[in-house]
Scaffold this motif. Sequence first.
Motif, mmCIF file in Angstrom:
data_model
loop_
_atom_site.group_PDB
_atom_site.id
_atom_site.type_symbol
_atom_site.label_atom_id
_atom_site.label_comp_id
_atom_site.label_asym_id
_atom_site.label_seq_id
_atom_site.Cartn_x
_atom_site.Cartn_y
_atom_site.Cartn_z
ATOM 1 N N MET A 277 0.845 -1.183 0.000
ATOM 2 C CA MET A 277 0.000 0.000 0.000
ATOM 3 C C MET A 277 0.886 1.239 0.000
ATOM 4 N N ALA A 278 0.699 2.084 -0.956
ATOM 5 C CA ALA A 278 1.500 3.297 -1.061
ATOM 6 C C ALA A 278 0.914 4.398 -0.181
ATOM 7 N N THR A 279 1.753 5.345 0.134
ATOM 8 C CA THR A 279 1.334 6.493 0.932
ATOM 9 C C THR A 279 0.471 7.418 0.079
ATOM 10 N N SER A 280 -0.583 7.935 0.668
ATOM 11 C CA SER A 280 -1.442 8.875 -0.060
ATOM 12 C C SER A 280 -0.790 10.256 -0.081
ATOM 13 N N ALA A 281 -1.069 10.992 -1.136
ATOM 14 C CA ALA A 281 -0.551 12.354 -1.256
ATOM 15 C C ALA A 281 -1.079 13.233 -0.124
ATOM 16 N N GLU A 282 -2.304 12.959 0.311
ATOM 17 C CA GLU A 282 -2.908 13.738 1.393
ATOM 18 C C GLU A 282 -2.152 13.527 2.704
ATOM 19 N N TYR A 283 -1.764 12.285 2.979
ATOM 20 C CA TYR A 283 -1.033 12.014 4.217
ATOM 21 C C TYR A 283 0.355 12.642 4.172
ATOM 22 N N ALA A 284 1.014 12.571 3.025
ATOM 23 C CA ALA A 284 2.335 13.203 2.884
ATOM 24 C C ALA A 284 2.224 14.712 3.107
ATOM 25 N N ALA A 285 1.163 15.329 2.585
ATOM 26 C CA ALA A 285 0.947 16.763 2.796
ATOM 27 C C ALA A 285 0.684 17.056 4.271
ATOM 28 N N PHE A 286 -0.062 16.185 4.947
ATOM 29 C CA PHE A 286 -0.327 16.344 6.376
ATOM 30 C C PHE A 286 0.977 16.310 7.177
ATOM 31 N N VAL A 287 1.865 15.371 6.846
ATOM 32 C CA VAL A 287 3.161 15.268 7.534
ATOM 33 C C VAL A 287 3.942 16.561 7.327
ATOM 34 N N CYS A 288 3.951 17.067 6.112
ATOM 35 C CA CYS A 288 4.673 18.316 5.825
ATOM 36 C C CYS A 288 4.091 19.482 6.622
ATOM 37 N N GLU A 289 2.771 19.538 6.748
ATOM 38 C CA GLU A 289 2.128 20.592 7.543
ATOM 39 C C GLU A 289 2.562 20.524 9.002
ATOM 40 N N GLN A 290 2.690 19.308 9.522
ATOM 41 C CA GLN A 290 3.055 19.138 10.930
ATOM 42 C C GLN A 290 4.460 19.647 11.232
ATOM 43 N N ILE A 291 5.384 19.542 10.273
ATOM 44 C CA ILE A 291 6.755 19.978 10.550
ATOM 45 C C ILE A 291 7.079 21.338 9.925
ATOM 46 N N ALA A 292 6.102 21.965 9.282
ATOM 47 C CA ALA A 292 6.307 23.281 8.672
ATOM 48 C C ALA A 292 6.780 24.353 9.658
ATOM 49 N N PRO A 293 6.365 24.329 10.938
ATOM 50 C CA PRO A 293 6.851 25.364 11.858
ATOM 51 C C PRO A 293 8.367 25.327 12.100
ATOM 52 N N TYR A 294 9.029 24.263 11.694
ATOM 53 C CA TYR A 294 10.454 24.110 12.000
ATOM 54 C C TYR A 294 11.367 24.520 10.853
ATOM 55 N N GLY A 295 10.804 24.969 9.756
ATOM 56 C CA GLY A 295 11.626 25.418 8.636
ATOM 57 C C GLY A 295 10.968 25.103 7.300
ATOM 58 N N GLN A 296 11.718 25.326 6.244
ATOM 59 C CA GLN A 296 11.224 25.076 4.888
ATOM 60 C C GLN A 296 11.069 23.568 4.674
ATOM 61 N N VAL A 297 9.886 23.149 4.251
ATOM 62 C CA VAL A 297 9.570 21.731 4.108
ATOM 63 C C VAL A 297 9.168 21.440 2.668
ATOM 64 N N ARG A 298 9.590 20.289 2.190
ATOM 65 C CA ARG A 298 9.124 19.790 0.903
ATOM 66 C C ARG A 298 9.165 18.273 0.959
ATOM 67 N N SER A 299 8.420 17.654 0.063
ATOM 68 C CA SER A 299 8.462 16.199 -0.009
ATOM 69 C C SER A 299 8.709 15.798 -1.451
ATOM 70 N N ARG A 300 9.225 14.598 -1.594
ATOM 71 C CA ARG A 300 9.512 14.083 -2.929
ATOM 72 C C ARG A 300 8.990 12.656 -2.997
ATOM 73 N N LYS A 301 8.196 12.400 -4.016
ATOM 74 C CA LYS A 301 7.628 11.067 -4.175
ATOM 75 C C LYS A 301 8.669 10.151 -4.805
ATOM 76 N N MET A 302 8.849 8.989 -4.181
ATOM 77 C CA MET A 302 9.792 8.005 -4.687
ATOM 78 C C MET A 302 9.173 6.622 -4.563
ATOM 79 N N PHE A 303 8.926 5.980 -5.668
ATOM 80 C CA PHE A 303 8.404 4.613 -5.685
ATOM 81 C C PHE A 303 7.097 4.479 -4.903
ATOM 82 N N GLY A 304 6.242 5.473 -4.989
ATOM 83 C CA GLY A 304 4.958 5.431 -4.305
ATOM 84 C C GLY A 304 5.012 5.874 -2.856
ATOM 85 N N GLU A 305 6.195 6.144 -2.356
ATOM 86 C CA GLU A 305 6.384 6.602 -0.983
ATOM 87 C C GLU A 305 7.008 7.999 -1.025
ATOM 88 N N TYR A 306 7.288 8.589 0.137
ATOM 89 C CA TYR A 306 7.772 9.967 0.172
ATOM 90 C C TYR A 306 8.982 10.131 1.087
#
Length: 103
Positions: free
Chosen positions: A1-30
């Motif tokens: 089961m691959a990670t959903s784009a929505e969950y990856a965005a949620f993770v990025c939102e959670q750590i956004a207060p600590y600096g510039q955040v980005r994610s990169r999709k790799m093989f269905g995961e991030y």
Amino acid sequence: MATSAEYAAFVCEQIAPYGQVRSRKMFGEYMVYLEDKPVLLVCDNTVYVKKLPQVSDLLLTAPCGFPYEGAKEHYILDIENRELLDQLMPTLKASVSLPKKKK
């Protein structure tokens, strides 16, 4: 089961207060980057932190698992634990180095 784009965005939102955040999709995961440093893996809608000596005391009681077949064991992070994130993210940002540039 691959990670959903929505969950990856949620993770990025959670750590956004600590600096510039980005994610990169790799093989269905991030891979999640903080200040261009790879700090978190998100696989199967689960957040993983590499086992580094600098974070071992903070994640002493965290469960562990393997993000993908053939991977080394990682800590599993409760991404909604704000108190833990307040300690962990600055430590990761200071401990993880920037990826080397490819020639």
